[in-house]
Design a protein around this motif. Structure first.
Motif, short mmCIF file in Angstrom:
data_model
loop_
_atom_site.label_atom_id
_atom_site.label_comp_id
_atom_site.label_asym_id
_atom_site.label_seq_id
_atom_site.Cartn_x
_atom_site.Cartn_y
_atom_site.Cartn_z
N ALA A 1 0.73 -1.14 0.09
CA ALA A 1 0.04 -0.14 -0.03
C ALA A 1 0.93 1.25 -0.07
N TRP A 2 1.85 1.25 0.73
CA TRP A 2 2.93 2.57 0.68
C TRP A 2 3.50 2.52 -0.60
N HIS A 3 3.80 1.40 -1.35
CA HIS A 3 4.34 1.29 -2.62
C HIS A 3 3.48 2.16 -3.43
N LYS A 4 2.10 1.82 -3.47
CA LYS A 4 1.31 2.42 -4.52
C LYS A 4 1.12 3.93 -4.12
N ARG A 5 1.03 4.20 -2.72
CA ARG A 5 0.77 5.76 -2.52
C ARG A 5 1.97 6.67 -2.78
N LEU A 6 3.08 6.05 -2.59
CA LEU A 6 4.56 6.90 -2.92
C LEU A 6 4.43 7.51 -4.37
N TRP A 7 3.78 6.73 -5.18
CA TRP A 7 3.76 7.08 -6.45
C TRP A 7 2.85 8.46 -6.75
N GLU A 8 2.05 8.84 -5.76
CA GLU A 8 1.30 9.94 -5.82
C GLU A 8 2.13 11.35 -5.75
N CYS A 9 3.70 10.97 -5.32
CA CYS A 9 4.75 12.18 -5.21
C CYS A 9 4.79 12.41 -6.77
N TYR A 10 4.38 11.74 -7.67
CA TYR A 10 4.75 12.00 -9.14
C TYR A 10 3.07 11.75 -9.94
N PRO A 11 2.45 12.92 -9.60
CA PRO A 11 1.11 12.64 -10.26
C PRO A 11 1.08 12.85 -11.95
N ASP A 12 2.17 13.57 -12.52
CA ASP A 12 2.42 13.65 -13.76
C ASP A 12 2.76 12.61 -14.64
N ALA A 13 3.42 11.47 -13.78
CA ALA A 13 4.03 10.50 -14.56
C ALA A 13 3.32 9.17 -13.74
N PRO A 14 2.06 8.98 -14.13
CA PRO A 14 1.77 7.56 -13.19
C PRO A 14 2.18 6.27 -13.76
#
Length: 228
Positions: free
Chosen positions: A24-37
């Motif tokens: 879950a942390w792995h997925k949430r940390l992608w939110e630090c890069y909203p322009d490159a999902p």
């Protein structure tokens, strides 16, 4: 250019955002890069459970944005100057997933080979014995990994100073659920002192991480320069 971010999140906030395990942390940390999902992961993380909270570290080549699940007072970001990686000695703190791969063998004990002449590997199993863990870390300084295309060894660029104390914590299981399947990684924390033997490859090791399960919060080196 590299960036080191720190996130401190209380357990209640994590639950509110459905963050219950390392995946879950792995997925949430992608939110630090909203322009490159859909970008390929190019950052390392470390997840430290605290009493009633979590501390997460991220080492990235791209500047991360402040995610909504992290309180403003819990977010810190620092650009890493090139000079930071120019020292000879460092105190280090590493949370890694040390494993060994079981080679597949035939009924007579022979090693099974793929048509491309590479050995067939079985499942990965965690290392738990102190001597095995120590040897694993020393080897990573000599050989970080193998090049997937050439099969050549890639140096780690450092050596562990064995005359200095090396703390190795007992392995802790980190359970997660991914696509309805349950699994776990064995996390081991290493603390000690290293000497850089190959600056170019050491920088690559720092940026690429050490060991497996890097997408689940393992392999990031936390460093503090030391005077000779």
């Amino acid at each position: 250019m590299s960036w080191l971010a720190r996130f401190e999140v209380d357990a209640q906030t994590a639950r509110t955002h459905d963050i219950f395990d390392n995946y879950a942390w792995h997925k949430r940390l992608w939110e630090c890069y909203p322009d490159a999902p859909d970008a390929k992961r190019d950052f390392l993380t470390r997840i430290d459970p605290l009493e009633g909270a979590f501390r997460i570290w991220m080492l990235a080549g791209r500047k991360p944005q402040h995610p909504v699940w992290c309180p403003p007072e819990g977010f810190a970001l620092k650009e890493i100057a090139p000079s930071f990686l120019s020292h000879r000695f460092y105190a280090f703190d590493l949370k890694a997933n040390p494993v060994k791969t079981i080679v597949q063998r035939g009924p007579n004990g022979e090693t099974l080979i793929h048509p491309n002449a590479k050995r067939k590997h079985g499942k990965r199993v965690p290392l738990v014995k102190h001597d095995e863990l120590r040897a694993w870390l020393i080897r990573k300084g000599e050989v970080r990994c193998r090049d997937k295309d050439t099969g050549l060894n890639i140096p780690g660029g450092f050596r562990i100073l064995e005359e200095m104390p090396l703390e190795i914590s007992p392995m802790v299981e980190s359970h997660f659920r991914k696509k309805g399947q349950y699994g776990y990684h064995g996390g081991v924390q290493f603390r000690g002192t290293l000497e850089v033997t190959d600056p170019e490859n050491f920088i690559k090791t720092y940026q690429s991480g050490i060991g497996s399960a890097k997408g689940f919060g393992f392999g990031l080196l936390l460093l503090a320069p030391l005077n000779p």
